[in-house]
Write an enzyme that holds these catalytic residues in place. Structure first.
Site, mmCIF file in Angstrom:
data_model
loop_
_atom_site.group_PDB
_atom_site.id
_atom_site.type_symbol
_atom_site.label_atom_id
_atom_site.label_comp_id
_atom_site.label_asym_id
_atom_site.label_seq_id
_atom_site.Cartn_x
_atom_site.Cartn_y
_atom_site.Cartn_z
ATOM 1 N N MET A 12 -3.558 -1.927 5.596
ATOM 2 C CA MET A 12 -4.914 -1.707 5.480
ATOM 3 C C MET A 12 -5.398 -3.244 5.572
ATOM 4 S SD MET A 12 -4.858 1.053 2.667
ATOM 5 C CE MET A 12 -3.851 0.337 1.621
ATOM 6 N N GLN A 54 -13.176 6.068 4.701
ATOM 7 C CA GLN A 54 -13.867 5.078 3.978
ATOM 8 C C GLN A 54 -15.459 5.361 4.803
ATOM 9 O OE1 GLN A 54 -12.643 1.298 5.318
ATOM 10 N NE2 GLN A 54 -11.233 1.229 3.622
ATOM 11 N N THR A 85 -5.221 -4.732 -0.244
ATOM 12 C CA THR A 85 -6.379 -4.765 0.337
ATOM 13 C C THR A 85 -7.697 -4.783 -0.670
ATOM 14 O OG1 THR A 85 -8.295 -3.283 1.660
ATOM 15 C CG2 THR A 85 -6.308 -2.499 0.784
ATOM 16 N N ASN A 86 -8.659 -5.538 -0.598
ATOM 17 C CA ASN A 86 -9.632 -5.502 -1.592
ATOM 18 C C ASN A 86 -10.631 -4.155 -1.750
ATOM 19 O OD1 ASN A 86 -10.132 -8.453 -2.809
ATOM 20 N ND2 ASN A 86 -9.248 -8.694 -0.604
ATOM 21 N N THR A 87 -10.864 -3.719 -0.391
ATOM 22 C CA THR A 87 -11.666 -2.620 -0.281
ATOM 23 C C THR A 87 -11.163 -1.513 -1.194
ATOM 24 O OG1 THR A 87 -12.734 -3.209 1.735
ATOM 25 C CG2 THR A 87 -12.983 -0.926 1.123
ATOM 26 N N CYS A 198 -11.638 -10.228 1.325
ATOM 27 C CA CYS A 198 -11.084 -9.263 2.190
ATOM 28 C C CYS A 198 -9.853 -9.935 2.574
ATOM 29 C CB CYS A 198 -11.974 -8.984 3.274
ATOM 30 S SG CYS A 198 -11.306 -8.143 4.636
ATOM 31 N N THR A 199 -8.700 -9.654 2.416
ATOM 32 C CA THR A 199 -7.502 -10.014 2.701
ATOM 33 C C THR A 199 -7.228 -10.431 4.370
ATOM 34 O OG1 THR A 199 -6.140 -7.914 2.931
ATOM 35 C CG2 THR A 199 -5.918 -8.996 1.097
ATOM 36 N N GLU A 200 -8.134 -9.816 5.086
ATOM 37 C CA GLU A 200 -8.148 -10.186 6.672
ATOM 38 C C GLU A 200 -8.757 -11.680 6.646
ATOM 39 O OE1 GLU A 200 -6.638 -6.511 6.778
ATOM 40 O OE2 GLU A 200 -8.394 -6.916 6.021
#
Length: 232
Positions: A12, A54, A85-87, A198-200
């Site tokens: 994710m 989501q 993932t943060n979200t 956000c990890t991205e």
């Protein structure tokens, strides 16, 4: 030194999960030396399914998918679980309740790292869910931080780049410039550090893009996991 097994709920997106895998192994090698690498188990979900839930606000259903993933990791021998993932920490309580092993919460690890640096007032970048809802900001604030987020137009830019570019492995210089502007605005608003929540985002922006320290959450999370896995 015996290392505990780290369970990863990933995918994710897989772009940032690949970073988690690299970081876990690098941190383990740095701590133990030689040919040591991380003991870990990965359960990678289909992000298209999660993203659809989501957008539709069907968080309980998304949480059920992640809870089942956590149970599979525990059955595979994981001693702890990370949501990569943060979200999706919006459903962290649901995931944690599904297993008997501890969940290493990303926001807690981040707040601890920020506090250790002596900083309290931070700017937060992430998806719109992370920046605007209380599940993540509130956890950081409970950890002693004063959290600021971009104005509405900045939040829209940050969110759009994550989903339309970074999750697809696309890194554009114009997007890096836009992120630099958002970061500069947060610093002008008093932020003493920036959380890349956000990890991205770590695929696009780093310390060279900010006049104040940055806290890349995938790196912070992976380092905390290795410390926990090596703790006697």
């Amino acid at each position: 030194m015996a290392m505990k097994t780290i369970g990863l709920i990933g995918g994710m997106s897989w772009e940032s999960t690949a970073e988690y895998y690299r970081l876990l192994n690098e941190f383990t090698r740095d701590r133990l030396g030689g040919l040591h690498s991380a003991r870990c188990v990965l359960y990678s979900v289909d992000f298209a399914e999660i993203e659809r839930l989501q957008v539709q606000g069907r968080w309980v259903e998304a949480g059920e998918i992640l809870a089942a993933a956590a149970q599979a990791l525990e059955a595979a021998g994981a001693d702890m679980v990370l949501i990569c993932t943060n979200t999706m920490h919006k459903v962290a309580d649901q995931v944690e309740a599904a297993v008997s092993i501890p969940l290493l919460h990303l926001a807690d690890a981040t707040a601890e790292a920020v506090r250790a640096s002596g900083v309290r007032r931070v700017g937060l970048l992430g998806t719109a869910f992370t920046m605007e809802q209380d599940f993540y900001r509130g956890r950081l604030e409970a950890g002693g931080l004063d959290v600021r987020v971009p104005e509405a137009d900045g939040r829209e830019i940050v969110h759009r780049v994550i989903y339309e570019e970074l999750c697809l492995g696309i890194v554009r210089e114009e997007s890096r410039a836009a992120y630099r502007k958002v970061i500069a605005d947060l610093v002008a608003d008093g932020a003493e550090a920036i959380i890349l929540g956000c990890t991205e985002i770590e695929l696009l922006a780093g310390s060279e893009d900010s006049p104040v320290p940055v806290f890349p959450t995938a790196r912070v999370h992976a380092e905390a996991a290795v410390r926990a896995a090596l703790r006697a």
